[in-house]
Design an enzyme around this catalytic site. Structure first.
Site, mmCIF file in Angstrom:
data_model
loop_
_atom_site.group_PDB
_atom_site.id
_atom_site.type_symbol
_atom_site.label_atom_id
_atom_site.label_comp_id
_atom_site.label_asym_id
_atom_site.label_seq_id
_atom_site.Cartn_x
_atom_site.Cartn_y
_atom_site.Cartn_z
ATOM 1 N N GLU A 92 -3.725 0.244 -8.794
ATOM 2 C CA GLU A 92 -2.554 1.122 -9.206
ATOM 3 C C GLU A 92 -1.273 0.533 -9.557
ATOM 4 O O GLU A 92 -0.961 -0.500 -9.068
ATOM 5 C CB GLU A 92 -2.252 2.030 -8.034
ATOM 6 C CG GLU A 92 -3.093 3.277 -7.558
ATOM 7 C CD GLU A 92 -2.670 3.765 -6.200
ATOM 8 O OE1 GLU A 92 -3.096 4.822 -5.966
ATOM 9 O OE2 GLU A 92 -2.075 3.285 -5.380
ATOM 10 N N HIS A 106 -1.350 -2.680 -6.997
ATOM 11 C CA HIS A 106 -2.068 -2.310 -5.795
ATOM 12 C C HIS A 106 -3.475 -2.412 -5.972
ATOM 13 O O HIS A 106 -4.078 -1.543 -6.599
ATOM 14 C CB HIS A 106 -1.567 -0.887 -5.341
ATOM 15 C CG HIS A 106 -2.116 -0.512 -4.135
ATOM 16 N ND1 HIS A 106 -2.512 0.832 -3.562
ATOM 17 C CD2 HIS A 106 -2.662 -1.454 -2.901
ATOM 18 C CE1 HIS A 106 -2.759 0.666 -2.494
ATOM 19 N NE2 HIS A 106 -3.079 -0.296 -1.971
ATOM 20 N N SER A 118 0.896 -1.227 -0.017
ATOM 21 C CA SER A 118 0.115 0.015 -0.110
ATOM 22 C C SER A 118 0.689 1.146 0.172
ATOM 23 O O SER A 118 0.482 2.335 -0.115
ATOM 24 C CB SER A 118 -0.895 -0.077 1.243
ATOM 25 O OG SER A 118 -1.152 -1.195 1.617
ATOM 26 N N ASN A 133 -3.617 6.354 -1.206
ATOM 27 C CA ASN A 133 -3.270 6.245 -0.157
ATOM 28 C C ASN A 133 -2.552 7.504 0.708
ATOM 29 O O ASN A 133 -2.694 7.759 1.551
ATOM 30 C CB ASN A 133 -2.425 5.063 0.419
ATOM 31 C CG ASN A 133 -3.245 3.715 0.378
ATOM 32 O OD1 ASN A 133 -4.455 3.788 0.707
ATOM 33 N ND2 ASN A 133 -2.769 2.665 0.497
HETATM 34 N N1 CAA Z 1 -16.425 -9.142 -1.009
HETATM 35 C C1 CAA Z 1 -16.996 -9.312 -2.408
HETATM 36 N N2 CAA Z 1 -18.223 -8.435 -2.610
HETATM 37 C C2 CAA Z 1 -18.626 -7.592 -1.561
HETATM 38 C C3 CAA Z 1 -17.523 -7.350 -0.265
HETATM 39 C C4 CAA Z 1 -16.635 -8.105 0.013
HETATM 40 N N3 CAA Z 1 -15.710 -7.932 0.898
HETATM 41 N N4 CAA Z 1 -18.280 -6.433 0.114
HETATM 42 C C5 CAA Z 1 -19.138 -5.984 -0.549
HETATM 43 N N5 CAA Z 1 -19.216 -6.564 -1.639
HETATM 44 C C6 CAA Z 1 -20.474 -6.310 -2.620
HETATM 45 C C7 CAA Z 1 -21.812 -6.971 -2.180
HETATM 46 O O1 CAA Z 1 -21.844 -8.307 -2.383
HETATM 47 C C8 CAA Z 1 -22.507 -6.013 -2.952
HETATM 48 O O2 CAA Z 1 -22.904 -6.582 -4.226
HETATM 49 P P1 CAA Z 1 -24.191 -6.477 -5.044
HETATM 50 O O3 CAA Z 1 -24.226 -5.382 -5.351
HETATM 51 O O4 CAA Z 1 -23.818 -7.649 -6.498
HETATM 52 O O5 CAA Z 1 -25.107 -7.492 -4.327
HETATM 53 C C9 CAA Z 1 -21.665 -4.581 -3.248
HETATM 54 O O6 CAA Z 1 -20.460 -5.058 -2.955
HETATM 55 C C10 CAA Z 1 -22.392 -3.804 -2.504
HETATM 56 O O7 CAA Z 1 -22.160 -4.231 -0.981
HETATM 57 P P2 CAA Z 1 -23.219 -3.826 0.193
HETATM 58 O O8 CAA Z 1 -24.623 -3.657 -0.393
HETATM 59 O O9 CAA Z 1 -23.011 -4.771 1.258
HETATM 60 O O10 CAA Z 1 -22.513 -2.458 1.047
HETATM 61 P P3 CAA Z 1 -22.453 -1.133 0.375
HETATM 62 O O11 CAA Z 1 -23.184 -1.030 -0.771
HETATM 63 O O12 CAA Z 1 -22.242 -0.197 1.595
HETATM 64 O O13 CAA Z 1 -20.982 -1.329 -0.288
HETATM 65 C C11 CAA Z 1 -18.451 -1.366 -0.089
HETATM 66 C C12 CAA Z 1 -20.045 -1.926 0.594
HETATM 67 C C13 CAA Z 1 -18.475 -1.641 -1.566
HETATM 68 C C14 CAA Z 1 -17.307 -1.722 1.057
HETATM 69 C C15 CAA Z 1 -18.697 0.352 -0.153
HETATM 70 O O14 CAA Z 1 -19.027 0.785 1.347
HETATM 71 C C16 CAA Z 1 -17.432 1.180 -0.353
HETATM 72 O O15 CAA Z 1 -17.190 1.340 -1.653
HETATM 73 N N6 CAA Z 1 -16.692 1.581 0.856
HETATM 74 C C17 CAA Z 1 -15.360 2.273 0.520
HETATM 75 C C18 CAA Z 1 -14.445 1.278 -0.065
HETATM 76 C C19 CAA Z 1 -13.147 1.836 -0.055
HETATM 77 O O16 CAA Z 1 -12.736 3.175 -0.011
HETATM 78 N N7 CAA Z 1 -12.076 1.052 -0.284
HETATM 79 C C20 CAA Z 1 -10.420 1.550 -0.522
HETATM 80 C C21 CAA Z 1 -10.007 1.275 0.942
HETATM 81 S S1 CAA Z 1 -8.386 1.730 0.508
HETATM 82 C C22 CAA Z 1 -7.591 0.288 0.009
HETATM 83 O O17 CAA Z 1 -7.907 -0.527 0.019
HETATM 84 C C23 CAA Z 1 -6.198 0.623 -0.321
HETATM 85 C C24 CAA Z 1 -5.018 0.395 0.752
HETATM 86 O O18 CAA Z 1 -3.750 -0.086 0.316
HETATM 87 C C25 CAA Z 1 -5.409 0.355 2.259
#
Ligand code: CAA
Length: 284
Positions: free
Chosen positions: A154, A142, A121, A192
């Protein structure tokens, strides 16, 4: 070069998700971690997740079976069975010494032209590549959490990454349905570098008593249309990972604006790491 045989090192939330993405795209994947218990847990979680998708009618049973059939699991920490794998994506925890030791072993175990990618990350690709003989095949790939849902990858070239390695990984990222962006090596890369200081700032607001964690998250969700508030997202990413990224950006730049929040340090020391330990800024 077309890539079909892939290994993922690390069966945590990122490694497991990355393996699922490749397997869904029809690639053959082996997931490695340090114990049978960890890889069994990753497999069980994938099975459960796929069953849910079948239940919701998102995929049919045949597709779920095909995805499972594309993934195998191994607890061989020397990677002696890695054979003719064409790409490895390392997704172990965010520690340079650990990543270097994995890359050293991978360099010995894999065939000469196998691309060695890291899902780091924030750590320097050039630094990780120091332990690999042919540094031209080391690259950053990434993914974002959850890898199955998030479209971005990325792609980060280190100081010695070849154009051929970059082109292969860029094309593969598109082939598996992701949207790659090219990023020059810099601490925290793009996402990040912006996201984790924002989460760190939110933690400082909690520490200074400016607002409650609930209200900070509500403010950012309703005020900026973020899908999750910064503290929920910090818990989701893992507060230990957030701290490791802040430390890297702070150390590499020497800029005090990236100083990790003292409350973040305290939470990590207390083992309150977020979703994975059941408690962070919120209970899970
Ligand atoms: N694995 C697989 N599918 C998943 C999942 C997982 N862990 N979490 C959610 N989903 C899927 C669900 O099954 C659902 O699919 P369908 O629409 O096909 O039914 C869809 O994603 C939406 O999920 P939910 O309805 O349960 O919940 P939501 O609408 O609140 O979305 C979320 C969940 C996608 C996580 C959303 O809250 C989101 O986009 N959050 C921000 C995530 C983010 O910023 N990620 C980046 C983090 S930084 C990083 O990763 C970099 C690093 O190096 C630290």
């Amino acid at each position: 070069m077309s890539i079909n045989k892939i290994a993922v090192v690390g069966a945590g939330q990122m490694g497991s998700g990355i393996a699922q993405v490749f397997a869904t795209a029809g690639k053959t994947v082996t997931v490695y971690d340090i114990s049978q218990e960890i890889v069994d847990k990753s497999k069980a979680k994938l099975q459960k997740g796929l069953a849910k998708q079948v239940e919701k009618g998102k995929i049919d049973q045949a597709k779920a079976d095909a995805i499972m059939a594309n993934i195998s699991y191994s607890a061989d920490t020397e990677y002696s069975d890695i054979g003719d794998t064409e790409l490895v994506v390392e997704a172990a925890i965010e520690r340079l010494d650990l990543k270097k030791s994995i890359f050293q072993k991978l360099d010995k175990a894999t065939k000469a032209d196998c691309i060695l990618a890291t899902n780091t990350s924030s750590i320097s690709i050039t630094e990780i590549a120091k332990v690999v003989e042919d540094k031209s095949k080391v690259i950053g790939m990434h993914f974002f959490n959850p890898p199955v849902v998030m479209k971005l990858i990325e792609i980060i070239c280190g100081g010695n990454t070849s154009e051929e390695t970059y082109n292969t990984v860029f094309a593969l990222s598109q082939e598996i349905g992701k949207n790659p962006v090219t990023v020059d090596e810099a601490p925290g890369f793009v996402v990040n570098r912006i996201l984790i200081p924002m989460i760190n700032e939110a933690i400082d607001l909690v520490q200074n008593g400016v607002a409650s964690p609930e209200d900070i998250d509500t403010a950012m969700k309703l005020g900026c249309n973020h899908p999750m508030g910064p503290l929920t997202l910090g818990d989701y990413i893992g507060l230990d990972t957030c701290l490791a990224i802040m430390e890297t950006i702070f150390t590499e730049t020497g800029d005090p604006k990236y100083r990790p929040s003292l409350l973040l340090r305290k939470m990590v020391r207390a083992g309150k790491l977020g979703n994975k330990t059941g408690e962070g800024f919120f209970k899970h």
